[in-house]
Write a protein that holds these residues in place. Structure first.
Motif, mmCIF file in Angstrom:
data_model
loop_
_atom_site.group_PDB
_atom_site.id
_atom_site.type_symbol
_atom_site.label_atom_id
_atom_site.label_comp_id
_atom_site.label_asym_id
_atom_site.label_seq_id
_atom_site.Cartn_x
_atom_site.Cartn_y
_atom_site.Cartn_z
ATOM 1 N N ASN A 268 0.819 -1.212 0.000
ATOM 2 C CA ASN A 268 0.000 0.000 0.000
ATOM 3 C C ASN A 268 0.853 1.263 0.000
ATOM 4 O O ASN A 268 0.558 2.232 -0.710
ATOM 5 C CB ASN A 268 -0.929 0.005 1.220
ATOM 6 N N ILE A 269 1.915 1.254 0.806
ATOM 7 C CA ILE A 269 2.779 2.437 0.883
ATOM 8 C C ILE A 269 3.441 2.712 -0.459
ATOM 9 O O ILE A 269 3.439 3.846 -0.960
ATOM 10 C CB ILE A 269 3.839 2.265 1.988
ATOM 11 N N PHE A 270 3.991 1.676 -1.081
ATOM 12 C CA PHE A 270 4.689 1.895 -2.344
ATOM 13 C C PHE A 270 3.721 2.227 -3.478
ATOM 14 O O PHE A 270 4.040 3.024 -4.360
ATOM 15 C CB PHE A 270 5.540 0.680 -2.694
ATOM 16 N N GLU A 271 2.533 1.650 -3.447
ATOM 17 C CA GLU A 271 1.540 2.002 -4.465
ATOM 18 C C GLU A 271 1.075 3.445 -4.302
ATOM 19 O O GLU A 271 0.930 4.177 -5.282
ATOM 20 C CB GLU A 271 0.344 1.050 -4.382
ATOM 21 N N ASP A 272 0.858 3.854 -3.057
ATOM 22 C CA ASP A 272 0.384 5.216 -2.804
ATOM 23 C C ASP A 272 1.418 6.266 -3.181
ATOM 24 O O ASP A 272 1.073 7.401 -3.509
ATOM 25 C CB ASP A 272 0.016 5.388 -1.327
ATOM 26 N N ASN A 273 2.695 5.887 -3.109
ATOM 27 C CA ASN A 273 3.750 6.862 -3.390
ATOM 28 C C ASN A 273 4.403 6.680 -4.756
ATOM 29 O O ASN A 273 5.345 7.395 -5.083
ATOM 30 C CB ASN A 273 4.819 6.799 -2.292
ATOM 31 N N HIS A 274 3.936 5.703 -5.502
ATOM 32 C CA HIS A 274 4.370 5.544 -6.897
ATOM 33 C C HIS A 274 5.881 5.508 -7.037
ATOM 34 O O HIS A 274 6.467 6.221 -7.846
ATOM 35 C CB HIS A 274 3.824 6.683 -7.762
#
Length: 238
Positions: free
Chosen positions: A231-237
């Motif tokens: 989730n963190i990496f997806e949210d921060n692209h």
């Protein structure tokens, strides 16, 4: 602290970040010294002196990191980058990233077996609780980062936080130290600091957990850490 008195003529965010990175060099030196001490067999009297010296060095570094974070917060200058860096270094002082990666198998099976006793000792002590707390705070900081803001350098620090939490979860299973949720409360590692958290850091009598968007789950559940990482990496692209 000097940063509190420099005034508006300076870029306080950049100055604080530079000061924190200066501590990074010293933290790396401390970790190297500790690793070297473990591979040698000094005489008993000398060994005690070295241990005391290393403890004093770590305490000084840890206190300076917390002071930097406190001053930045007081000056309304605590950026996500500063938060991630301070909490990562605080985590590293309590749980060597090299040891964490070694026990995970990065350097081969022999090195993993060699470092396992040190990781077991770490897991059963106070350092473990502080390291996973700071790891949780590393995961909390990206919430303040704008989209595309968690670029390569900081994404690596987030990865190390996940590794520390993952090894903690594995060791809990290995040593049968998962606490019965029916008999204790959960402590949210990626939430604000509370009196309950302070009690946990002191006693260890709680279940470490991570907060999702609308609920919390203990880190011992296999899907929790990978899901939050994704989730963190997806949210921060990144």
């Amino acid at each position: 602290m000097l940063l509190a008195s420099v005034g508006s003529a300076y870029d306080l965010k950049l100055s604080t970040l530079v000061a924190v990175h200066a501590i990074w060099v010293q933290a790396a030196s401390y970790l190297d010294s500790r690793a070297l001490y473990r591979t040698t067999s000094p005489k008993a009297s000398r060994g005690r002196s070295v241990v005391l010296l290393l403890k004093a060095q770590r305490q000084d570094l840890y206190q300076r990191l917390q002071q930097s974070q406190s001053v930045a917060s007081h000056l309304h200058n605590l950026s996500a980058e500063i938060s991630i860096t301070v909490d990562f270094l605080s985590q590293a002082l309590c749980a060597s990233p090299t040891d964490i990666q070694a026990v995970a198998g990065r350097f081969g099976d022999d090195e993993s077996r060699a470092v396992l006793p040190f990781i077991q000792e770490w897991f059963l002590g106070e350092d473990h609780r502080y390291s996973i707390w700071h790891a949780g705070q590393v995961l909390r900081a990206p919430q303040k980062v704008e989209a595309d803001g968690l670029y390569r350098f900081y994404s690596v620090l987030v990865y190390h936080a996940f590794m520390t939490l993952s090894i903690s979860s594995v060791m809990a299973k290995l040593l049968n130290r998962i606490i019965d949720l029916g008999s204790t409360r959960m402590i949210i590692l990626n939430g604000p600091r509370t009196s309950e958290l302070d009690d946990y850091l002191l006693t260890g009598l709680a279940t470490p957990a991570l907060q999702f968007k609308n609920h919390s789950e203990p880190i011992s559940k296999p899907y929790v850490i990978p899901t939050i990482m994704r989730n963190i990496f997806e949210d921060n692209h990144t």
